[in-house]
Motif scaffolding. Structure first.
Motif, PDB file in Angstrom:
ATOM      1  N   PHE A 768       0.872  -1.184   0.000  1.00 42.29           N
ATOM      2  CA  PHE A 768       0.000   0.000   0.000  1.00 42.29           C
ATOM      3  C   PHE A 768       0.908   1.233   0.000  1.00 42.29           C
ATOM      4  N   TRP A 769       0.767   2.091  -1.017  1.00 45.05           N
ATOM      5  CA  TRP A 769       1.722   3.185  -1.198  1.00 45.05           C
ATOM      6  C   TRP A 769       1.058   4.331  -1.965  1.00 45.05           C
ATOM      7  N   ALA A 770       1.817   5.418  -2.190  1.00 42.41           N
ATOM      8  CA  ALA A 770       1.356   6.551  -3.011  1.00 42.41           C
ATOM      9  C   ALA A 770       2.579   7.303  -3.526  1.00 42.41           C
ATOM     10  N   THR A 771       2.430   7.969  -4.643  1.00 42.93           N
ATOM     11  CA  THR A 771       3.572   8.695  -5.207  1.00 42.93           C
ATOM     12  C   THR A 771       3.964   9.894  -4.346  1.00 42.93           C
ATOM     13  N   TRP A 772       3.005  10.451  -3.570  1.00 37.15           N
ATOM     14  CA  TRP A 772       3.320  11.605  -2.732  1.00 37.15           C
ATOM     15  C   TRP A 772       3.982  11.211  -1.415  1.00 37.15           C
ATOM     16  N   CYS A 773       4.086   9.927  -1.180  1.00 36.41           N
ATOM     17  CA  CYS A 773       4.658   9.421   0.076  1.00 36.41           C
ATOM     18  C   CYS A 773       6.158   9.216  -0.103  1.00 36.41           C
ATOM     19  N   GLY A 774       6.954  10.069   0.541  1.00 38.09           N
ATOM     20  CA  GLY A 774       8.407   9.971   0.420  1.00 38.09           C
ATOM     21  C   GLY A 774       8.957   8.623   0.826  1.00 38.09           C
ATOM     22  N   PRO A 775       8.595   8.084   2.002  1.00 37.38           N
ATOM     23  CA  PRO A 775       9.099   6.768   2.404  1.00 37.38           C
ATOM     24  C   PRO A 775       8.694   5.670   1.424  1.00 37.38           C
ATOM     25  N   ASP A 803      -3.136   6.926  -4.548  1.00 32.13           N
ATOM     26  CA  ASP A 803      -3.126   8.223  -5.229  1.00 32.13           C
ATOM     27  C   ASP A 803      -4.525   8.581  -5.726  1.00 32.13           C
ATOM     28  N   GLU A 804      -4.914   9.828  -5.528  1.00 34.60           N
ATOM     29  CA  GLU A 804      -6.112  10.350  -6.181  1.00 34.60           C
ATOM     30  C   GLU A 804      -5.760  10.953  -7.531  1.00 34.60           C
ATOM     31  N   ASP A 805      -4.554  11.505  -7.633  1.00 35.00           N
ATOM     32  CA  ASP A 805      -4.105  12.115  -8.883  1.00 35.00           C
ATOM     33  C   ASP A 805      -3.542  11.005  -9.778  1.00 35.00           C
ATOM     34  N   LEU A 806      -4.425  10.426 -10.590  1.00 36.12           N
ATOM     35  CA  LEU A 806      -4.008   9.303 -11.428  1.00 36.12           C
ATOM     36  C   LEU A 806      -3.078   9.746 -12.543  1.00 36.12           C
ATOM     37  N   GLU A 807      -3.141  11.024 -12.916  1.00 33.91           N
ATOM     38  CA  GLU A 807      -2.218  11.535 -13.929  1.00 33.91           C
ATOM     39  C   GLU A 807      -0.792  11.518 -13.388  1.00 33.91           C
ATOM     40  N   ALA A 808      -0.639  11.976 -12.145  1.00 30.20           N
ATOM     41  CA  ALA A 808       0.685  11.950 -11.511  1.00 30.20           C
ATOM     42  C   ALA A 808       1.179  10.516 -11.354  1.00 30.20           C
ATOM     43  N   LEU A 809       0.268   9.614 -11.007  1.00 31.46           N
ATOM     44  CA  LEU A 809       0.637   8.200 -10.876  1.00 31.46           C
ATOM     45  C   LEU A 809       1.132   7.663 -12.213  1.00 31.46           C
ATOM     46  N   GLY A 810       0.410   7.996 -13.296  1.00 23.75           N
ATOM     47  CA  GLY A 810       0.803   7.512 -14.615  1.00 23.75           C
ATOM     48  C   GLY A 810       2.186   7.980 -15.010  1.00 23.75           C
ATOM     49  N   LYS A 811       2.475   9.244 -14.761  1.00 22.77           N
ATOM     50  CA  LYS A 811       3.790   9.778 -15.114  1.00 22.77           C
ATOM     51  C   LYS A 811       4.885   9.122 -14.283  1.00 22.77           C
ATOM     52  N   PHE A 812       4.574   8.869 -13.006  1.00 26.28           N
ATOM     53  CA  PHE A 812       5.554   8.215 -12.131  1.00 26.28           C
ATOM     54  C   PHE A 812       5.857   6.807 -12.628  1.00 26.28           C
ATOM     55  N   LEU A 813       4.805   6.059 -12.964  1.00 23.00           N
ATOM     56  CA  LEU A 813       5.003   4.676 -13.413  1.00 23.00           C
ATOM     57  C   LEU A 813       5.703   4.615 -14.759  1.00 23.00           C
ATOM     58  N   GLU A 814       5.438   5.608 -15.595  1.00 20.57           N
ATOM     59  CA  GLU A 814       6.116   5.655 -16.899  1.00 20.57           C
ATOM     60  C   GLU A 814       7.622   5.805 -16.718  1.00 20.57           C
ATOM     61  N   LYS A 815       7.994   6.571 -15.702  1.00 18.45           N
ATOM     62  CA  LYS A 815       9.420   6.798 -15.443  1.00 18.45           C
ATOM     63  C   LYS A 815      10.044   5.620 -14.694  1.00 18.45           C
ATOM     64  N   GLU A 816       9.331   5.081 -13.705  1.00 18.11           N
ATOM     65  CA  GLU A 816       9.901   4.046 -12.843  1.00 18.11           C
ATOM     66  C   GLU A 816       9.814   2.644 -13.449  1.00 18.11           C
ATOM     67  N   ASN A 817       8.794   2.388 -14.261  1.00 22.67           N
ATOM     68  CA  ASN A 817       8.625   1.082 -14.916  1.00 22.67           C
ATOM     69  C   ASN A 817       8.673  -0.058 -13.892  1.00 22.67           C
ATOM     70  N   LEU A 818       7.769  -0.021 -12.924  1.00 25.61           N
ATOM     71  CA  LEU A 818       7.746  -1.043 -11.877  1.00 25.61           C
ATOM     72  C   LEU A 818       7.361  -2.404 -12.472  1.00 25.61           C
ATOM     73  N   PRO A 819       8.069  -3.460 -12.098  1.00 26.62           N
ATOM     74  CA  PRO A 819       7.849  -4.776 -12.722  1.00 26.62           C
ATOM     75  C   PRO A 819       6.725  -5.577 -12.064  1.00 26.62           C
ATOM     76  N   TRP A 820       5.741  -4.926 -11.475  1.00 31.58           N
ATOM     77  CA  TRP A 820       4.620  -5.641 -10.877  1.00 31.58           C
ATOM     78  C   TRP A 820       3.333  -4.887 -11.144  1.00 31.58           C
ATOM     79  N   THR A 821       2.231  -5.552 -10.907  1.00 25.43           N
ATOM     80  CA  THR A 821       0.904  -4.983 -11.179  1.00 25.43           C
ATOM     81  C   THR A 821       0.565  -3.922 -10.137  1.00 25.43           C
ATOM     82  N   ILE A 822      -0.075  -2.845 -10.589  1.00 27.02           N
ATOM     83  CA  ILE A 822      -0.508  -1.781  -9.695  1.00 27.02           C
ATOM     84  C   ILE A 822      -2.034  -1.670  -9.780  1.00 27.02           C
TER      85      ILE A 822
END
Length: 880
Positions: A768-775, A803-822
């Motif tokens: 359980f996480w969010a892009t705005w969460c530093g840790p 995340d409520e801001d799904l646009e920010a989430l999308g940009k983050f995932l595009e950059k990070e390319n996490l190898p698991w389902t979100i």
């Protein structure tokens, strides 16, 4: 900046008439606005008898016994009430007001008043008499010529210029109303008026105002319309060139605006000629644009005019010509250092090429239906299809839906189908809209909730940057035509249905035009669709968000303010923050005021911090540099911001602190939260604070802190932070859920239902996480390591984004390319509540049997638990 088509799908030239009618009302209403020249006024005999005979009975408005200031206010108040709608009554009121202005002006001029007041009174009287010369020519109005000539023959040069300017306006009005004089004579008169050395603001305003009256009326035929447009452009060009280098800097600045208006009018006329099919009209249009974009000094407005022209050609079916204009604009902008903060040229050209090169190509729809069900594009083969891109904020929705419905009814559903593509930023918004605006056609949405609106796959594939965007598809699935909204829909459908074969409907719109100037042809590169890579490279090497050169400190600050109003999607683009920082640094390096420097400093800190929150590469280091740079600034607002940023920096990693130091840090954060209104920018501070609390081993130490910060965060007006606060305030021990079954449902960021069966018989780490969460973000490398370490044992990872801001989430995932389902979007908050997730990251280890085996905020704890389990399993197998 995009042109808005009329509801009938064309760019209506008469849209400008609203402005002209307003101006004419101002004129006919006899408004007496004063205009002072920069020259001094000397005395002269400016009074004259106003006792003319009236043409018919018009009851005069009584003139009050007031001083000059009171009489000026009386004249201003005459226009407070609107004119009556009936023509006869309107004419009567206009005459009453103008006569009152004449008599009141005469009373003012009989007093001993300052020169500037005298000039204003003379101006009001002249304007009133000029209007009366039209509506009451045989009464008081016949004094206009006599009075103006007296002023011209008098010994006051300022008033003489004023009279000449008003006389010129009268001749322009006669030309507009009665076609008196020839256009060439009017231009000669204008040149004479502007030729005087002392011509200042008064003459400028009179000439510019009169140019507005030349704009054609609704009743004018096409030939008259274009003649009047071009005459108005010539007027404005003469005025602009006369004042372009005027010693009055304000006038010189206004002159630039006037010249831009002239360019816009001429472009409008030339564009009309192209659409009317006049010989060589497209070459003339291209030559004019080429010269416009090559002007010295370069004008940013030229870019917008050129792009607006390209858009008009595009919407009218002149696709190849439109694309050439886009390319020419980008090329000349790069060559001539043309810049504008409102237009991303590279993006405009890229999208134009996508739209304008799909004719004849196969069209594909990618997405799911708004209810989540699968959309099968193959079902639509064998019939013509209208693909309608829309959003709930589209102003002319009802008109366009009625237009489409009428065509489907006339042609038949067996021959014509409709598919709509929604471009709202939120699917729920579209659903709510469709509850009131019911349609019977499929509604396709993005399969990826993080890529929506104009960033959705369908929009980016086909270069959609304005709606409606409508495409006509052949029975074979190929693009026949685009921009088929409004009246173009029936035209395109008629051609398509009557055609012997399915082919592009506007071949003339694909013709190549060789743009030429009077000196030399544009090189072949500007005329080639595929030869603009060098231009794109040139644009890439310059930051499109950098401020224009030569701005004053105030203008730079206005630039920053304008940039701050841009949508978040634009603010997150590469170069945006650097543009802000460049402008701010120029202010700080200038002799700007203390207030301007304060705003510049705060802008640098704000946007460096914003980039850090968005996890932009290198942003954290740049933020720390900015904090150090301004740490000694004595400005109170700057110091307040520095203190917040320094406090946030100290919470980023508290692993090396002992419990006593953590207690002190939390006390500082609590004091800050009590004294400040917390919002979105404090989310990282909040998540860092929760991570710090979770490092206490004792629950007796943790719980009071959770309760205190839960209340502080819950008081925020920002929904996400408030919800976060309520969750940690009400947190329960995570040990209570160990051993319970774990179930997860929802939608993945790819827009597909989460398949829980795929994870059965595997150990699963649910994050359980969010892009705005530093840790959370800092834990990602460690989580990737866990994923790789236990890949052979079949361990899977699932991310649950809060995340409520799904646009920010999308940009983050595009950059990070996490190898698991979100899993993201609606339902994730319910899952967090169900499994007592308070602070994040929270990691839950689920067994192959679907039971919760461990809960922690540390990846290390989960990794240790997995290591222990697999070590024990290995030992058991070896023992067996």
């Amino acid at each position: 900046m995009l042109l808005a088509p009329c509801s009938q799908g064309r760019f209506c030239r008469n849209a400008f008439l609203v402005l002209v009618l307003a101006l004419l009302l101002s004129f006919v209403g006899c408004r007496g606005d004063s205009a002072n020249d920069s020259s001094d006024s000397s005395s002269s005999d400016t009074t004259s008898s106003s006792s003319a005979d009236q043409v018919d009975a018009v009851e005069d408005i009584p003139i009050p016994s007031l001083d000059a200031d009171g009489l000026f206010q009386f004249m201003v108040n005459l226009d407070k009430d609107p004119l009556p709608p009936e023509p006869d009554e309107r004419s009567k009121v206009v005459r009453q007001r103008c006569r009152a202005r004449v008599f009141a002006s005469d009373k003012i001029l009989q007093e001993d008043i300052p020169p500037e007041s005298k000039t204003s009174a003379v101006r009001m009287k002249l304007d009133a008499l000029r209007t009366l010369s039209i509506v009451e020519p045989d009464g008081l109005g016949k004094q206009f010529e006599t009075y103006s000539q007296q002023l011209i023959d008098g010994n006051d040069p300022l008033l003489a210029r004023l009279a000449k300017a008003v006389q010129f306006q009268s001749r322009v009005n006669d030309y507009v109303s009665y076609r008196k004089d020839e256009p060439d004579q009017l231009l000669q008169d204008l040149d004479q008026l502007l030729s005087e050395k002392e011509a200042g603001p008064m003459v400028f305003e009179a000439a510019r105002e009169s140019s507005k009256w030349l704009f054609p009326g609704e009743a004018d035929d096409d030939e008259t319309f274009h003649k009047r447009i071009l005459l108005q452009a010539k007027f404005l060009r003469r005025i602009g060139n006369r004042y372009l280098k005027h010693e009055n800097s304000d006038l010189a600045e206004e002159a630039i605006t006037v010249l831009v208006q002239a360019d816009a009018l001429e472009l409008s006329a030339l564009s009309d000629h192209v659409l009317a099919g006049k010989p060589d009209a497209d070459q003339k249009l291209g030559s004019f644009l080429n010269e416009l974009l090559s002007k010295k000094p370069p004008q940013p407005e030229s870019i917008e005019l050129a792009i607006q022209t390209a858009q008009r050609m595009e919407y009218e079916g002149q696709f190849r010509l439109a694309l050439q204009i886009y390319q020419l604009t980008v090329k000349r902008a790069a060559e001539n250092n043309l810049e504008t903060e409102t237009v991303d040229l590279e993006r405009v050209l890229e999208n134009a090429k996508k739209r304008l090169t799909i004719l004849g190509e196969e069209f594909k729809i990618q997405g799911v239906q708004i209810d989540g069900s699968k959309f099968d594009w193959a079902e639509y083969r064998g019939k013509h299809v209208i693909v309608f891109f829309w959003a709930s904020w589209f102003e002319h929705w009802d008109e366009e839906v009625q237009n489409i419905t009428a065509q489907v009814s006339a042609i038949g559903q067996d021959r014509l189908a409709v598919v709509t593509v929604n471009l709202d930023d939120d699917k729920e918004t579209a659903k709510t809209f469709l509850q009131e605006h019911i349609i019977n056609w499929p509604v396709v949405v993005s399969p990826d909730p993080s890529l929506v609106g104009l960033e959705s796959p369908m929009a980016t594939r086909y270069g959609v940057e304005a709606i409606p965007f409508m495409v006509l598809i052949s029975p074979e699935g190929k693009v026949l035509d685009i921009h088929v909204f409004g009246r173009r829909l029936s035209e395109s459908l008629e051609k398509a249905l009557n055609a012997a074969t399915s082919s592009v409907l506007h071949p003339d719109g694909l013709r190549m035009v060789a743009f030429q100037t009077s000196e030399s042809p544009v090189d072949a590169e500007a005329n080639s669709i595929e030869s603009d890579s060098a231009v794109n490279d040139a644009i890439r090497n310059r930051n499109p968000y950098a401020p224009p050169a030569g701005l004053s400190a105030f203008e730079l600050l206005e630039f920053i303010w304008d940039m701050q109003e841009k949508p978040k999607s634009i603010q997150q683009r590469p170069g945006f923050t650097d543009g802000i920082v460049t402008a701010a640094n120029q202010i700080l390096d200038s002799d700007a005021t203390a207030k301007q420097k304060q705003e510049a400093t705060l802008a640098i800190l704000k946007f460096r911090h914003q980039d850090a929150l968005a996890n932009v590469n290198g942003a954290e280091s740049k933020l720390q540099t900015a904090i150090q740079r301004f740490a000694a600034d004595k400005n109170a607002k700057v110091q307040n911001e520095i203190q917040f940023l320094q406090l946030e920096q100290r919470t980023l990693d508290t692993n090396d602190l002992d419990d006593a130091d953590r207690q002190k840090l939390l006390e500082q954060v609590a004091n800050f939260a009590k004294d400040h209104s917390l919002g979105e920018r404090h989310l990282r501070l909040a998540s860092n604070t929760v991570a710090t609390i979770n490092r206490f081993a004792s629950s007796e130490v943790r719980e009071p802190w959770f309760e205190q910060f839960g209340e502080l965060f819950a008081a925020s007006e920002h929904r996400v932070l408030a919800r976060y606060g309520k969750r940690i305030a009400a947190q329960e021990s995570s040990s209570e859920i160990v051993g319970q079954p774990f179930e997860l449902a929802g939608v993945t960021v790819a827009g597909l239902p989460f398949d829980a069966q795929e994870y059965r018989e595997h150990y699963v780490v649910v994050d359980f996480w969010a892009t705005w969460c530093g840790p959370c973000v800092r834990a990602i490398p460690e989580l990737k390591s866990l994923h790789e370490t236990f890949a052979e044992q079949g361990v899977k990872v699932v991310g649950v984004s809060l995340d409520e801001d799904l646009e920010a989430l999308g940009k983050f995932l595009e950059k990070e390319n996490l190898p698991w389902t979100i899993v993201a979007g609606k339902g994730t908050e319910d899952a967090a509540k169900k499994y007592k997730v308070s602070g994040i990251p929270t990691l839950i280890l689920v067994s192959p049997e679907g039971k919760i085996e461990a809960v922690s905020h540390s990846v290390g704890d989960i990794k240790a638990a997995l290591t222990e389990k697999f070590t024990a399993e290995t030992a058991e197998l070896e023992g067996a």
